[in-house]
Design a protein around this motif. Structure first.
Motif, PDB file in Angstrom:
ATOM      1  N   ASP A 120       0.838  -1.206   0.000  1.00 49.05           N
ATOM      2  CA  ASP A 120       0.000   0.000   0.000  1.00 49.05           C
ATOM      3  C   ASP A 120       0.875   1.259   0.000  1.00 49.05           C
ATOM      4  O   ASP A 120       0.611   2.219  -0.728  1.00 49.05           O
ATOM      5  CB  ASP A 120      -0.913   0.051   1.226  1.00 49.05           C
ATOM      6  N   ILE A 121       1.912   1.241   0.827  1.00 48.05           N
ATOM      7  CA  ILE A 121       2.809   2.388   0.931  1.00 48.05           C
ATOM      8  C   ILE A 121       3.541   2.594  -0.392  1.00 48.05           C
ATOM      9  O   ILE A 121       3.606   3.716  -0.907  1.00 48.05           O
ATOM     10  CB  ILE A 121       3.804   2.204   2.097  1.00 48.05           C
ATOM     11  N   ASP A 122       4.070   1.510  -0.927  1.00 49.13           N
ATOM     12  CA  ASP A 122       4.797   1.610  -2.197  1.00 49.13           C
ATOM     13  C   ASP A 122       3.901   2.161  -3.300  1.00 49.13           C
ATOM     14  O   ASP A 122       4.329   3.012  -4.087  1.00 49.13           O
ATOM     15  CB  ASP A 122       5.366   0.251  -2.604  1.00 49.13           C
ATOM     16  N   ALA A 123       2.660   1.699  -3.350  1.00 49.43           N
ATOM     17  CA  ALA A 123       1.732   2.170  -4.389  1.00 49.43           C
ATOM     18  C   ALA A 123       1.383   3.643  -4.187  1.00 49.43           C
ATOM     19  O   ALA A 123       1.381   4.425  -5.138  1.00 49.43           O
ATOM     20  CB  ALA A 123       0.468   1.317  -4.396  1.00 49.43           C
ATOM     21  N   ALA A 124       1.092   4.030  -2.942  1.00 46.37           N
ATOM     22  CA  ALA A 124       0.665   5.410  -2.666  1.00 46.37           C
ATOM     23  C   ALA A 124       1.790   6.420  -2.864  1.00 46.37           C
ATOM     24  O   ALA A 124       1.533   7.560  -3.237  1.00 46.37           O
ATOM     25  CB  ALA A 124       0.115   5.512  -1.243  1.00 46.37           C
ATOM     26  N   LEU A 125       3.014   6.009  -2.631  1.00 48.48           N
ATOM     27  CA  LEU A 125       4.146   6.927  -2.746  1.00 48.48           C
ATOM     28  C   LEU A 125       4.990   6.677  -3.993  1.00 48.48           C
ATOM     29  O   LEU A 125       6.055   7.258  -4.149  1.00 48.48           O
ATOM     30  CB  LEU A 125       5.013   6.861  -1.486  1.00 48.48           C
ATOM     31  N   SER A 126       4.501   5.851  -4.888  1.00 47.25           N
ATOM     32  CA  SER A 126       5.284   5.501  -6.084  1.00 47.25           C
ATOM     33  C   SER A 126       5.557   6.696  -6.981  1.00 47.25           C
ATOM     34  O   SER A 126       6.543   6.699  -7.708  1.00 47.25           O
ATOM     35  CB  SER A 126       4.580   4.400  -6.880  1.00 47.25           C
ATOM     36  N   GLY A 127       4.735   7.712  -6.924  1.00 50.19           N
ATOM     37  CA  GLY A 127       4.940   8.899  -7.740  1.00 50.19           C
ATOM     38  C   GLY A 127       5.832   9.934  -7.095  1.00 50.19           C
ATOM     39  O   GLY A 127       6.031  11.017  -7.638  1.00 50.19           O
ATOM     40  N   ASN A 128       6.359   9.628  -5.924  1.00 54.06           N
ATOM     41  CA  ASN A 128       7.261  10.544  -5.221  1.00 54.06           C
ATOM     42  C   ASN A 128       8.682   9.985  -5.325  1.00 54.06           C
ATOM     43  O   ASN A 128       8.976   8.932  -4.765  1.00 54.06           O
ATOM     44  CB  ASN A 128       6.866  10.682  -3.750  1.00 54.06           C
ATOM     45  N   LEU A 129       9.522  10.701  -6.038  1.00 50.78           N
ATOM     46  CA  LEU A 129      10.888  10.242  -6.261  1.00 50.78           C
ATOM     47  C   LEU A 129      11.843  10.810  -5.222  1.00 50.78           C
ATOM     48  O   LEU A 129      11.715  11.962  -4.817  1.00 50.78           O
ATOM     49  CB  LEU A 129      11.355  10.654  -7.655  1.00 50.78           C
ATOM     50  N   CYS A 130      12.812   9.980  -4.838  1.00 55.01           N
ATOM     51  CA  CYS A 130      13.836  10.381  -3.874  1.00 55.01           C
ATOM     52  C   CYS A 130      15.191  10.064  -4.492  1.00 55.01           C
ATOM     53  O   CYS A 130      15.548   8.898  -4.646  1.00 55.01           O
ATOM     54  CB  CYS A 130      13.657   9.616  -2.557  1.00 55.01           C
ATOM     55  N   ARG A 131      15.938  11.100  -4.841  1.00 62.68           N
ATOM     56  CA  ARG A 131      17.254  10.894  -5.447  1.00 62.68           C
ATOM     57  C   ARG A 131      18.221  10.227  -4.481  1.00 62.68           C
ATOM     58  O   ARG A 131      19.165   9.565  -4.900  1.00 62.68           O
ATOM     59  CB  ARG A 131      17.839  12.235  -5.893  1.00 62.68           C
ATOM     60  N   CYS A 132      18.017  10.399  -3.191  1.00 60.09           N
ATOM     61  CA  CYS A 132      18.925   9.812  -2.204  1.00 60.09           C
ATOM     62  C   CYS A 132      18.601   8.354  -1.904  1.00 60.09           C
ATOM     63  O   CYS A 132      19.389   7.672  -1.247  1.00 60.09           O
ATOM     64  CB  CYS A 132      18.882  10.624  -0.910  1.00 60.09           C
ATOM     65  N   GLY A 133      17.438   7.890  -2.328  1.00 57.56           N
ATOM     66  CA  GLY A 133      17.077   6.491  -2.144  1.00 57.56           C
ATOM     67  C   GLY A 133      16.677   6.121  -0.726  1.00 57.56           C
ATOM     68  O   GLY A 133      16.962   5.016  -0.270  1.00 57.56           O
ATOM     69  N   THR A 134      15.993   6.997  -0.039  1.00 58.42           N
ATOM     70  CA  THR A 134      15.596   6.718   1.350  1.00 58.42           C
ATOM     71  C   THR A 134      14.277   5.940   1.436  1.00 58.42           C
ATOM     72  O   THR A 134      13.594   5.995   2.453  1.00 58.42           O
ATOM     73  CB  THR A 134      15.486   8.021   2.173  1.00 58.42           C
ATOM     74  N   TYR A 135      13.949   5.199   0.409  1.00 61.49           N
ATOM     75  CA  TYR A 135      12.650   4.528   0.343  1.00 61.49           C
ATOM     76  C   TYR A 135      12.396   3.575   1.508  1.00 61.49           C
ATOM     77  O   TYR A 135      11.274   3.506   2.012  1.00 61.49           O
ATOM     78  CB  TYR A 135      12.485   3.791  -0.987  1.00 61.49           C
ATOM     79  N   GLN A 136      13.406   2.847   1.961  1.00 62.48           N
ATOM     80  CA  GLN A 136      13.202   1.934   3.102  1.00 62.48           C
ATOM     81  C   GLN A 136      12.862   2.715   4.366  1.00 62.48           C
ATOM     82  O   GLN A 136      12.003   2.312   5.144  1.00 62.48           O
ATOM     83  CB  GLN A 136      14.453   1.052   3.328  1.00 62.48           C
ATOM     84  N   ARG A 137      13.557   3.828   4.570  1.00 59.80           N
ATOM     85  CA  ARG A 137      13.269   4.644   5.757  1.00 59.80           C
ATOM     86  C   ARG A 137      11.913   5.331   5.630  1.00 59.80           C
ATOM     87  O   ARG A 137      11.203   5.488   6.634  1.00 59.80           O
ATOM     88  CB  ARG A 137      14.380   5.684   5.979  1.00 59.80           C
ATOM     89  N   ILE A 138      11.548   5.724   4.419  1.00 61.17           N
ATOM     90  CA  ILE A 138      10.225   6.318   4.201  1.00 61.17           C
ATOM     91  C   ILE A 138       9.148   5.301   4.557  1.00 61.17           C
ATOM     92  O   ILE A 138       8.206   5.611   5.287  1.00 61.17           O
ATOM     93  CB  ILE A 138      10.071   6.818   2.746  1.00 61.17           C
ATOM     94  N   ARG A 139       9.284   4.085   4.056  1.00 66.45           N
ATOM     95  CA  ARG A 139       8.298   3.040   4.348  1.00 66.45           C
ATOM     96  C   ARG A 139       8.219   2.788   5.853  1.00 66.45           C
ATOM     97  O   ARG A 139       7.126   2.702   6.421  1.00 66.45           O
ATOM     98  CB  ARG A 139       8.655   1.751   3.615  1.00 66.45           C
ATOM     99  N   ALA A 140       9.367   2.682   6.513  1.00 69.97           N
ATOM    100  CA  ALA A 140       9.380   2.457   7.965  1.00 69.97           C
ATOM    101  C   ALA A 140       8.712   3.617   8.698  1.00 69.97           C
ATOM    102  O   ALA A 140       7.981   3.407   9.679  1.00 69.97           O
ATOM    103  CB  ALA A 140      10.815   2.266   8.454  1.00 69.97           C
ATOM    104  N   ALA A 141       8.931   4.834   8.230  1.00 69.50           N
ATOM    105  CA  ALA A 141       8.331   6.005   8.882  1.00 69.50           C
ATOM    106  C   ALA A 141       6.822   6.033   8.701  1.00 69.50           C
ATOM    107  O   ALA A 141       6.098   6.458   9.614  1.00 69.50           O
ATOM    108  CB  ALA A 141       8.964   7.290   8.345  1.00 69.50           C
ATOM    109  N   VAL A 142       6.325   5.583   7.562  1.00 72.52           N
ATOM    110  CA  VAL A 142       4.868   5.529   7.378  1.00 72.52           C
ATOM    111  C   VAL A 142       4.272   4.523   8.361  1.00 72.52           C
ATOM    112  O   VAL A 142       3.247   4.814   9.004  1.00 72.52           O
ATOM    113  CB  VAL A 142       4.486   5.190   5.917  1.00 72.52           C
ATOM    114  N   HIS A 143       4.915   3.379   8.517  1.00 71.45           N
ATOM    115  CA  HIS A 143       4.434   2.405   9.517  1.00 71.45           C
ATOM    116  C   HIS A 143       4.485   3.005  10.925  1.00 71.45           C
ATOM    117  O   HIS A 143       3.542   2.844  11.706  1.00 71.45           O
ATOM    118  CB  HIS A 143       5.270   1.115   9.469  1.00 71.45           C
TER     119      HIS A 143
END
Length: 151
Positions: A120-143
């Motif tokens: 759900d998180i990946d789908a909802a935030l898929s249009g938000n790009l992060c050049r630094c690649g903090t996607y794992q931390r973003i997902r953890a922060a949403v949880h």
């Protein structure tokens, strides 16, 4: 034109087709919303229009007239919003440029789904790009924000 931004009414002198992003930043002075690509591809300019996340770089100011606009500054004055708290607690930010858009998308997701899965998180935030690649931390922060919202 009259815009309500973060609960405050603003009378702005802008052409109706001026992108909302530039009205927010240049005319109202709210610089938390960022310019990234100018084509609604990166998500850095995400704000809420009547609670729905949208890209302010391609949204004409006239589309926001007589509606409620919420920017990153409107979540909380002191960073106490659960999503902002989770972002700080988990040290999500690296360069930080995309993060206001990431946070605004996460807030909208949690408003619609109080306990999102990773998918759900990946789908909802898929249009938000992060050049630094903090996607794992973003997902953890949403949880984590979901947990904080329950408390």
């Amino acid at each position: 034109m009259k815009l309500t931004v973060n609960g405050t009414a603003h009378e702005v002198d802008a052409p109706p087709d001026m992108p909302l992003l530039w009205v927010l930043r240049d005319l109202i002075g709210l610089t938390g919303t960022k310019f990234g690509c100018g084509m609604a591809q990166c998500g850095a300019c995400t704000v809420h229009l009547d609670g729905t996340p949208m890209r302010s770089c391609i949204t004409p100011a006239a589309a926001a007239a007589d509606r409620s606009v919420t920017t990153i500054e409107g979540l909380s004055a002191d960073g106490s919003h659960p999503v902002q708290r989770a972002w700080a607690e988990l040290d999500v930010v690296q360069c930080g440029y995309c993060q206001s858009g990431q946070i605004m998308s996460a807030v909208a997701l949690l408003a619609a789904n109080a306990k999102p899965s990773d998918a759900d998180i990946d789908a909802a935030l898929s249009g938000n790009l992060c050049r630094c690649g903090t996607y794992q931390r973003i997902r953890a922060a949403v949880h984590r924000a979901a947990e904080l919202s329950k408390a």
